[in-house]
Design a protein around this motif. Structure first.
Motif, short mmCIF file in Angstrom:
data_model
loop_
_atom_site.label_atom_id
_atom_site.label_comp_id
_atom_site.label_asym_id
_atom_site.label_seq_id
_atom_site.Cartn_x
_atom_site.Cartn_y
_atom_site.Cartn_z
N LEU A 1 62.65 -18.60 -93.94
CA LEU A 1 61.35 -19.23 -94.11
C LEU A 1 61.03 -20.23 -93.01
CD1 LEU A 1 61.46 -19.80 -97.95
CD2 LEU A 1 60.27 -18.01 -96.70
N ALA A 2 62.06 -20.74 -92.34
CA ALA A 2 61.85 -21.76 -91.32
C ALA A 2 61.80 -21.19 -89.91
CB ALA A 2 62.96 -22.79 -91.41
N VAL A 3 61.90 -19.89 -89.76
CA VAL A 3 61.92 -19.30 -88.42
C VAL A 3 60.62 -19.62 -87.69
CG1 VAL A 3 61.90 -17.11 -87.16
CG2 VAL A 3 63.52 -17.46 -88.99
N GLY A 4 60.76 -20.15 -86.50
CA GLY A 4 59.60 -20.46 -85.68
C GLY A 4 58.96 -21.80 -85.97
N PHE A 5 59.46 -22.52 -86.96
CA PHE A 5 58.87 -23.81 -87.30
C PHE A 5 59.85 -24.97 -87.17
CE2 PHE A 5 56.46 -20.70 -89.80
CZ PHE A 5 55.20 -20.93 -89.28
N THR A 6 61.09 -24.70 -86.82
CA THR A 6 62.09 -25.76 -86.78
C THR A 6 62.42 -26.14 -85.35
OG1 THR A 6 63.87 -24.14 -86.83
CG2 THR A 6 63.16 -25.04 -88.93
N SER A 7 62.63 -27.41 -85.15
CA SER A 7 63.12 -27.85 -83.85
C SER A 7 64.64 -27.69 -83.84
CB SER A 7 62.74 -29.31 -83.61
OG SER A 7 63.33 -30.13 -84.59
N MET A 8 65.26 -28.01 -82.74
CA MET A 8 66.70 -27.77 -82.63
C MET A 8 67.51 -28.68 -83.54
SD MET A 8 67.01 -26.92 -78.59
CE MET A 8 68.74 -26.54 -78.67
N HIS A 9 67.16 -29.96 -83.61
CA HIS A 9 67.95 -30.85 -84.45
C HIS A 9 67.73 -30.56 -85.94
CE1 HIS A 9 64.13 -33.04 -84.11
NE2 HIS A 9 64.44 -33.61 -85.25
N ALA B 1 69.86 -27.52 -86.79
CA ALA B 1 71.26 -27.88 -86.99
C ALA B 1 71.47 -28.47 -88.38
CB ALA B 1 71.72 -28.87 -85.93
N LEU B 2 70.56 -29.34 -88.81
CA LEU B 2 70.68 -29.92 -90.15
C LEU B 2 70.53 -28.87 -91.25
CD1 LEU B 2 68.67 -33.22 -89.66
CD2 LEU B 2 71.14 -32.95 -89.84
N ILE B 3 69.62 -27.93 -91.06
CA ILE B 3 69.47 -26.84 -92.03
C ILE B 3 70.75 -26.03 -92.11
CG2 ILE B 3 68.29 -24.66 -92.48
CD1 ILE B 3 65.72 -25.94 -91.41
N GLY B 4 71.34 -25.74 -90.97
CA GLY B 4 72.58 -24.96 -90.96
C GLY B 4 73.72 -25.65 -91.67
N ILE B 5 73.88 -26.95 -91.43
CA ILE B 5 74.96 -27.70 -92.08
C ILE B 5 74.73 -27.77 -93.57
CG2 ILE B 5 76.00 -29.99 -92.27
CD1 ILE B 5 75.43 -30.29 -89.23
N ARG B 6 73.54 -28.13 -93.97
CA ARG B 6 73.23 -28.24 -95.40
C ARG B 6 73.37 -26.89 -96.10
NH1 ARG B 6 70.61 -32.25 -99.04
NH2 ARG B 6 70.08 -30.94 -100.78
N ALA B 7 72.90 -25.84 -95.47
CA ALA B 7 72.99 -24.51 -96.07
C ALA B 7 74.44 -24.06 -96.21
CB ALA B 7 72.20 -23.51 -95.23
N GLN C 1 64.97 -21.32 -80.68
CA GLN C 1 66.31 -21.84 -80.45
C GLN C 1 66.79 -22.66 -81.64
OE1 GLN C 1 65.87 -24.03 -76.82
NE2 GLN C 1 66.09 -22.21 -75.52
N GLY C 2 65.88 -23.37 -82.28
CA GLY C 2 66.25 -24.12 -83.48
C GLY C 2 66.71 -23.21 -84.59
N SER C 3 66.06 -22.08 -84.77
CA SER C 3 66.47 -21.13 -85.79
C SER C 3 67.82 -20.51 -85.46
CB SER C 3 65.43 -20.02 -85.93
OG SER C 3 64.20 -20.57 -86.34
N ASN C 4 68.05 -20.19 -84.20
CA ASN C 4 69.34 -19.64 -83.79
C ASN C 4 70.44 -20.68 -83.91
OD1 ASN C 4 68.24 -17.15 -83.20
ND2 ASN C 4 67.84 -17.69 -81.07
N LEU C 5 70.13 -21.91 -83.60
CA LEU C 5 71.11 -22.98 -83.75
C LEU C 5 71.49 -23.18 -85.22
CD1 LEU C 5 72.63 -25.09 -82.04
CD2 LEU C 5 70.80 -26.68 -82.60
N LYS D 1 56.98 -24.07 -76.42
CA LYS D 1 57.19 -24.62 -77.75
C LYS D 1 57.75 -23.56 -78.69
CE LYS D 1 54.91 -27.21 -81.38
NZ LYS D 1 53.67 -27.76 -81.87
N ASN D 2 57.23 -22.35 -78.60
CA ASN D 2 57.71 -21.26 -79.43
C ASN D 2 59.17 -20.95 -79.12
OD1 ASN D 2 57.72 -19.22 -81.30
ND2 ASN D 2 56.71 -17.75 -79.96
N THR D 3 59.55 -20.95 -77.86
CA THR D 3 60.93 -20.68 -77.47
C THR D 3 61.85 -21.75 -78.01
OG1 THR D 3 60.16 -19.61 -75.46
CG2 THR D 3 62.43 -20.30 -75.51
N ARG D 4 61.44 -22.99 -77.95
CA ARG D 4 62.27 -24.08 -78.46
C ARG D 4 62.45 -23.96 -79.98
NH1 ARG D 4 63.54 -29.38 -76.11
NH2 ARG D 4 62.71 -28.45 -74.23
#
Length: 79
Positions: free
Chosen positions: A52-60, A63-69, A9-13, A3-6
């Motif tokens: 602030l979202a590192v480690g708490f976001t899923s992959m999708h 992606a939404l955080i990245g687009i909005r940001a 990956q969401g933060s990197n995505l 779960k932590n790895t996933r």
């Protein structure tokens, strides 16, 4: 552990989406060759928006955080 790895990956995505969207906006706004400084501005925007979202976001959600940001930070820089 999986779960932590996933979540990582969401933060990197999120970072990947932000930089790619930032460059796409640069190209569509008429800048024929986006510079490295503009790319780094997008990378700093990533640090500000996803730290602030590192480690708490899923992959999708990442992606939404990245687009909005990318959209909001680009608008803040240009206007």
């Amino acid at each position: 552990m999986a779960k932590n790895t996933r979540q990582q990956q969401g933060s990197n995505l999120s970072a990947s989406f932000l930089v790619v969207i930032w460059l796409i906006i640069e190209w569509t706004k008429g800048n024929k060759y986006p510079t490295f400084i503009r790319l780094m501005t997008g990378a700093v925007a990533r640090l500000l928006t996803t730290t602030l979202a590192v480690g708490f976001t899923s992959m999708h959600v990442g992606a939404l955080i990245g687009i909005r940001a990318a959209l909001s930070c680009y608008a803040a820089v240009k206007f």
